[in-house]
Motif scaffolding. Structure first.
Motif, mmCIF file in Angstrom:
data_model
loop_
_atom_site.group_PDB
_atom_site.id
_atom_site.type_symbol
_atom_site.label_atom_id
_atom_site.label_comp_id
_atom_site.label_asym_id
_atom_site.label_seq_id
_atom_site.Cartn_x
_atom_site.Cartn_y
_atom_site.Cartn_z
ATOM 1 N N PHE A 86 0.833 -1.206 0.000
ATOM 2 C CA PHE A 86 0.000 0.000 0.000
ATOM 3 C C PHE A 86 0.865 1.253 0.000
ATOM 4 C CE2 PHE A 86 -2.593 3.339 1.919
ATOM 5 C CZ PHE A 86 -3.753 3.225 1.163
ATOM 6 N N ALA A 87 0.561 2.181 -0.887
ATOM 7 C CA ALA A 87 1.257 3.468 -0.937
ATOM 8 C C ALA A 87 0.478 4.494 -0.127
ATOM 9 C CB ALA A 87 1.396 3.935 -2.379
ATOM 10 N N VAL A 88 1.191 5.317 0.612
ATOM 11 C CA VAL A 88 0.545 6.274 1.514
ATOM 12 C C VAL A 88 -0.405 7.199 0.763
ATOM 13 C CG1 VAL A 88 0.949 8.191 3.091
ATOM 14 C CG2 VAL A 88 2.444 6.191 3.164
ATOM 15 N N TYR A 89 0.009 7.669 -0.402
ATOM 16 C CA TYR A 89 -0.833 8.629 -1.131
ATOM 17 C C TYR A 89 -2.126 7.997 -1.638
ATOM 18 C CZ TYR A 89 2.044 6.491 -4.833
ATOM 19 O OH TYR A 89 2.701 5.604 -5.645
ATOM 20 N N ASN A 90 -2.176 6.664 -1.716
ATOM 21 C CA ASN A 90 -3.425 6.013 -2.131
ATOM 22 C C ASN A 90 -4.526 6.169 -1.076
ATOM 23 O OD1 ASN A 90 -2.482 5.141 -4.600
ATOM 24 N ND2 ASN A 90 -1.800 3.146 -3.839
ATOM 25 N N TYR A 91 -4.121 6.414 0.151
ATOM 26 C CA TYR A 91 -5.093 6.580 1.232
ATOM 27 C C TYR A 91 -6.081 7.701 0.908
ATOM 28 C CZ TYR A 91 -6.825 7.826 5.907
ATOM 29 O OH TYR A 91 -7.623 8.124 6.985
ATOM 30 N N PHE A 92 -5.580 8.757 0.282
ATOM 31 C CA PHE A 92 -6.425 9.915 -0.004
ATOM 32 C C PHE A 92 -7.204 9.754 -1.308
ATOM 33 C CE2 PHE A 92 -2.836 11.311 2.575
ATOM 34 C CZ PHE A 92 -3.495 11.943 3.615
ATOM 35 N N SER A 93 -7.134 8.571 -1.901
ATOM 36 C CA SER A 93 -7.913 8.305 -3.103
ATOM 37 C C SER A 93 -9.258 7.662 -2.790
ATOM 38 C CB SER A 93 -7.126 7.388 -4.049
ATOM 39 O OG SER A 93 -5.936 8.017 -4.474
ATOM 40 N N TYR A 94 -9.434 7.180 -1.556
ATOM 41 C CA TYR A 94 -10.704 6.571 -1.170
ATOM 42 C C TYR A 94 -11.772 7.653 -0.999
ATOM 43 C CZ TYR A 94 -8.410 2.097 -0.214
ATOM 44 O OH TYR A 94 -7.726 0.919 -0.322
ATOM 45 N N PHE A 95 -12.915 7.424 -1.598
ATOM 46 C CA PHE A 95 -14.020 8.371 -1.448
ATOM 47 C C PHE A 95 -14.475 8.433 0.003
ATOM 48 C CE2 PHE A 95 -18.415 9.838 -1.739
ATOM 49 C CZ PHE A 95 -18.281 10.932 -2.577
ATOM 50 N N THR A 96 -14.399 7.303 0.701
ATOM 51 C CA THR A 96 -14.778 7.281 2.109
ATOM 52 C C THR A 96 -13.889 8.201 2.935
ATOM 53 O OG1 THR A 96 -15.605 5.015 1.955
ATOM 54 C CG2 THR A 96 -15.018 5.813 4.145
ATOM 55 N N VAL A 97 -12.602 8.179 2.671
ATOM 56 C CA VAL A 97 -11.663 9.015 3.422
ATOM 57 C C VAL A 97 -11.922 10.497 3.132
ATOM 58 C CG1 VAL A 97 -9.237 9.644 3.683
ATOM 59 C CG2 VAL A 97 -9.899 7.231 3.574
ATOM 60 N N LEU A 98 -12.081 10.840 1.865
ATOM 61 C CA LEU A 98 -12.329 12.237 1.505
ATOM 62 C C LEU A 98 -13.645 12.743 2.093
ATOM 63 C CD1 LEU A 98 -11.180 12.170 -2.240
ATOM 64 C CD2 LEU A 98 -9.903 12.990 -0.243
ATOM 65 N N SER A 99 -14.699 11.934 1.991
ATOM 66 C CA SER A 99 -15.982 12.355 2.541
ATOM 67 C C SER A 99 -15.936 12.373 4.072
ATOM 68 C CB SER A 99 -17.100 11.432 2.056
ATOM 69 O OG SER A 99 -16.875 10.086 2.455
ATOM 70 N N GLY A 100 -15.129 11.481 4.669
ATOM 71 C CA GLY A 100 -14.976 11.484 6.124
ATOM 72 C C GLY A 100 -14.290 12.746 6.613
ATOM 73 N N MET A 101 -13.279 13.196 5.888
ATOM 74 C CA MET A 101 -12.611 14.458 6.236
ATOM 75 C C MET A 101 -13.581 15.633 6.117
ATOM 76 S SD MET A 101 -8.922 13.972 4.354
ATOM 77 C CE MET A 101 -7.715 12.779 4.956
ATOM 78 N N ALA A 102 -14.336 15.656 5.041
ATOM 79 C CA ALA A 102 -15.322 16.728 4.870
ATOM 80 C C ALA A 102 -16.396 16.659 5.956
ATOM 81 C CB ALA A 102 -15.960 16.627 3.486
ATOM 82 N N ALA A 103 -16.731 15.440 6.394
ATOM 83 C CA ALA A 103 -17.742 15.285 7.439
ATOM 84 C C ALA A 103 -17.267 15.893 8.757
ATOM 85 C CB ALA A 103 -18.074 13.808 7.632
ATOM 86 N N VAL A 104 -15.983 15.741 9.075
ATOM 87 C CA VAL A 104 -15.446 16.349 10.290
ATOM 88 C C VAL A 104 -15.618 17.862 10.239
ATOM 89 C CG1 VAL A 104 -13.332 16.787 11.605
ATOM 90 C CG2 VAL A 104 -13.811 14.482 10.753
ATOM 91 N N ILE A 105 -15.338 18.467 9.083
ATOM 92 C CA ILE A 105 -15.518 19.914 8.917
ATOM 93 C C ILE A 105 -16.999 20.287 9.092
ATOM 94 C CG2 ILE A 105 -15.311 21.832 7.295
ATOM 95 C CD1 ILE A 105 -12.943 20.376 6.033
ATOM 96 N N ALA A 106 -17.883 19.477 8.508
ATOM 97 C CA ALA A 106 -19.314 19.757 8.619
ATOM 98 C C ALA A 106 -19.795 19.642 10.063
ATOM 99 C CB ALA A 106 -20.100 18.798 7.725
ATOM 100 N N PHE A 107 -19.283 18.651 10.800
ATOM 101 C CA PHE A 107 -19.683 18.488 12.201
ATOM 102 C C PHE A 107 -19.216 19.674 13.042
ATOM 103 C CE2 PHE A 107 -19.273 13.667 11.381
ATOM 104 C CZ PHE A 107 -20.555 13.628 10.872
ATOM 105 N N VAL A 108 -17.984 20.120 12.824
ATOM 106 C CA VAL A 108 -17.467 21.262 13.586
ATOM 107 C C VAL A 108 -18.257 22.531 13.260
ATOM 108 C CG1 VAL A 108 -15.470 22.756 13.922
ATOM 109 C CG2 VAL A 108 -15.156 20.277 13.805
ATOM 110 N N ALA A 109 -18.507 22.778 11.976
ATOM 111 C CA ALA A 109 -19.284 23.958 11.586
ATOM 112 C C ALA A 109 -20.697 23.886 12.151
ATOM 113 C CB ALA A 109 -19.320 24.078 10.061
ATOM 114 N N GLY A 110 -21.309 22.700 12.091
ATOM 115 C CA GLY A 110 -22.652 22.537 12.632
ATOM 116 C C GLY A 110 -22.694 22.750 14.133
#
Length: 264
Positions: A86-110
């Motif tokens: 597994f390559a480290v940069y592949n981690y940020f290719s998962y849609f789950t990871v990207l949406s999870g990061m955005a979800a943290v921002i949404a939870f904090v803003a909310g």
């Protein structure tokens, strides 16, 4: 003389009425339609305090959810690093990871808005709707992959971090959306934006996968499907999921607010 003798009495009565008018107007202004005229400022204050108390509870819950999201993302990163190929940069290719990061921002803003305002601004609920849709679809897709793995002769582990990202956080975020009375009423055109991010991500993933020879999900990998038609079929299913869930969440924001009748 009788007329002049009665004038002071009328004057005093009128003055009392003028002085009491502002208090009456304030009380009536805080009264919701259909509530009895006996509604008082004390009742309005109690209802306002109760409303903000509930909003603060939602704020605290979203802070906790954001912390859980960060822990889950870090735990999942540590888990995938255990694979030698597994390559480290592949981690940020998962849609789950990207949406999870955005979800943290949404939870904090909310949470911030819930602590400071009784009703969400439209931009926040537009963002929350998109993110909630994305993490729910990610959970459904991952569950489908886990179920289908047995027929494809491979096993998918579901560590605690993956369970949080794919199942628990989306479920709680959905519950938050369904029960939050502070949502704004979103227009139906909001659903037109839901495919923008997945479309960009899908195009980027296909191009990148062809260049580096790695895909985050099997249905995008030409070597793991029967052909382009199967990939297209999975993509169409994803489009239906995205738009369908976004439409349901939009409909939930447009439900009429029910008022609890108060006794006379």
């Amino acid at each position: 003389m009788c007329a002049r003798a009665s004038e002071p009495a009328r004057t005093r009565t009128t003055a009392r009425g003028i002085l009491s008018a502002p208090r009456l107007l304030v009380a009536l202004a805080g009264r919701a339609p259909g509530e009895p005229s006996g509604f008082s400022l004390a009742t309005a204050g109690a209802r306002t305090r109760a409303r903000f108390s509930v909003r603060r509870a939602y704020g605290v819950g979203r802070v906790v959810l954001a912390v859980v999201g960060v822990v889950a993302l870090l735990g999942y990163f540590d888990y995938v690093l255990g694979f030698a190929a597994f390559a480290v940069y592949n981690y940020f290719s998962y849609f789950t990871v990207l949406s999870g990061m955005a979800a943290v921002i949404a939870f904090v803003a909310g949470a911030i808005i819930a602590f400071t305002r009784a009703v969400d601004p439209a931009w926040l609920d537009w963002f929350r709707l998109l993110i909630t849709t994305y993490i729910i679809v990610s959970g459904i897709v991952f569950l489908t992959i886990v179920i289908q793995s047995s027929s494809r002769d491979y096993t998918i582990e579901v560590p605690w971090s993956s369970q949080l990202l794919h199942f628990w956080i989306p479920s709680i975020a959905l519950l938050d959306w369904l029960t939050d009375a502070g949502k704004t009423r979103l227009p139906w055109k909001t659903t037109a934006w839901v495919m923008l991010v997945p479309g960009i991500w899908g195009a980027f993933t296909l191009v990148r996968g062809a260049l580096v020879g790695w895909y985050p999900y099997f249905f995008l990998d030409p070597a793991q499907v029967s052909g382009p038609l199967e990939t297209l079929l999975y993509s169409l299913v994803a489009v239906v999921l995205f738009t369908g869930i976004a439409a349901v969440l939009t409909a939930m924001s447009r439900r009429p607010r029910r008022r609890t009748p108060r006794p006379e």
